[in-house]
Design a protein around this motif. Sequence first.
Motif, short mmCIF file in Angstrom:
data_model
loop_
_atom_site.label_atom_id
_atom_site.label_comp_id
_atom_site.label_asym_id
_atom_site.label_seq_id
_atom_site.Cartn_x
_atom_site.Cartn_y
_atom_site.Cartn_z
N LEU A 169 -35.93 5.48 13.61
CA LEU A 169 -36.60 5.26 14.89
C LEU A 169 -37.88 6.09 14.99
CD1 LEU A 169 -33.51 5.24 17.29
CD2 LEU A 169 -34.85 3.26 16.53
N ALA A 170 -37.80 7.35 14.58
CA ALA A 170 -38.97 8.22 14.68
C ALA A 170 -40.09 7.74 13.76
CB ALA A 170 -38.58 9.66 14.35
N PHE A 171 -39.75 7.34 12.54
CA PHE A 171 -40.78 6.88 11.61
C PHE A 171 -41.33 5.51 12.00
CE2 PHE A 171 -39.29 10.38 9.03
CZ PHE A 171 -40.41 10.76 8.31
N ALA A 172 -40.55 4.69 12.67
CA ALA A 172 -41.10 3.44 13.21
C ALA A 172 -42.20 3.74 14.22
CB ALA A 172 -39.99 2.61 13.84
N ASP A 173 -41.99 4.77 15.04
CA ASP A 173 -43.04 5.19 15.97
C ASP A 173 -44.25 5.75 15.24
OD1 ASP A 173 -41.89 4.38 18.32
OD2 ASP A 173 -41.09 6.35 18.85
N ARG A 174 -44.01 6.43 14.14
CA ARG A 174 -45.14 6.90 13.33
C ARG A 174 -46.01 5.73 12.91
NH1 ARG A 174 -44.73 8.77 7.07
NH2 ARG A 174 -44.61 6.49 6.94
#
Length: 593
Positions: free
Chosen positions: A315-320
């Motif tokens: 999820l965090a890297f998708a936001d990245r």
Amino acid sequence: MFTTRPELTGDFGMVAGTHWLASATGMSVLERGGNAFDAAVAAGFVLQVAEPHLNGPGGEVPILLWSEAEQRVSVVCGQGGAPATATIERYAGLGLDIVPGTGLLAATVPGAFGGWLLMLERWGTWSLADVLAPAIHYAENGVPVLERISATIASVEGLFKEDWPTSAATWLPGGNVPAPRTKLANPVLAATYRRLIAESAASTREGQLAAARKVWYEGFVAEAIAEFSATTAWRDSSGEVHGGLLTGDDLAGWSATVEEPLTYDYHGHTVCKTGPWGQGPVFLQQLALLEGFDLGATDFLGADYVHTVTEAAKLAFADREAWYGDADVPTSDLLSKAYNADRRRLIGTEASQDLRPGAPGGRTPRLPVFPTLASDAPGLSGARAPQGVGEPTVARDGTVRGDTCHIDVVDRFGNMISATPSGGWLQSSPTIPGLGFCLGTRAQMFWLQEGLPASLRPGARPRTTLSPSFALRDGRPWLAFGTPGGDQQDQWSLNFFLALVHGGLNLQEAIDAPMFHTEHFPSSFFPRGSRPGVVHVEDRVDPGVVAELRRRGHEVEAQDPWSLGRLSAVARDGDFLKAAANPRGAQGYAAGR
């Protein structure tokens, strides 16, 4: 728990890094009265010589530091920007829809020199000649050739001989790949540094450092870079021959900066990272997501633990991918309690196979159009295909590509540094013959698509993966740490941090613990591929855990038992200073007393 070496404990000074020569250099500076900033700079320049396949003078460096005198954490940005003529239209006119991973078209302003010297001038005490002396010594007399240096040069031997003769002259002494355990010198680089010192004479230390930056970015170094970019052309990973875009004006118009860190409070710890021009905030977003789980009550490295951490990373890297860049990024919303509470509900009992960016502040996310390249696309195969197109560590099949270095320092005064130099790898771009180093290729992280935070724009910084880390505990400086590894940096570093906070391990135990990461999201490096659902684990992880992860839908690929992560760290812990370094690869070491 078994450890490969002890956690070092003392009260005078500690240095930890990815190569023993850099760690020894840094410690020697502390022993001779230098502070942590002097030590880190000297070690950083040695890393350029000792690990030329992992960083070089044409690369970049982000730094996180704690100044005991100022009582604050600062970020030094040694990441250069794109050339003034580097536009999407310019690349499209060359028939490119993705920035090549090697060669002159991927170059940004080389920021490492400016970053190191800014830190030295503002917080250090040593002169330029003193901090460069160890690097000059090793460049003139040679460094021991690591097996990975030899393997890297062997992988590009054909390219160097057929297409990049200036690199062959530097890295193929006598026309041959240097064998492991021999010496490799770079006398041209040594001469560059000696000339730099000679042309930077001044009556004060600060004046000398200012003069050196001027010589680098406006004098003979800048002139050689600009001429090489304008008058030569080389085959790159697109399969075509291209010249460069960097000019003297690009170099003269850039300077390193000091910035405030982004922070997140987690279980009594304040973690500090760079801004979203790097991927650093993704570490903080993972913490914000994981705060809603009781990891302390979860079996460390058990199936629930690995699953939860992996799904938070996705999820965090998708936001990245959707939000990060050298742009107006909604970091407050991305790190807010409400946003992450909503995102946390997406973490279920099964592995997600989708890339799911969020909508911070109600904004609509937009992902790049990811390229689909055939396995026989230019630059991906063939005898002359440039290697070094990505930034993983050494692959299981032995392939060696571009990677990164790391150095951490703490001194008896309480100053602390975490720095992650990278870029300008010997295999990234042809060697500039009059300087002894090559340009970096960080522009490959830009998208050649309009309207994205990480879209290519003149002067913009690429959304780098370089991600040093710093943490305070109960408001006091505690830990400086980091790792090479491209997209994996803020997974491996997070796993290390969680092992300290929730696993109850010491620094060395946390580094030695079995490591894991996901390859679910798109790579930051050419050719920008992704492997949805894939999780890499060192095969020291319990087989029952692996079986349960697979049952939950993770595509687990077991890796060699000591192959993931190359962390190092230093800490201030009560009356003691501590340090630890990674045993994987047999070159990282910590030193201290």
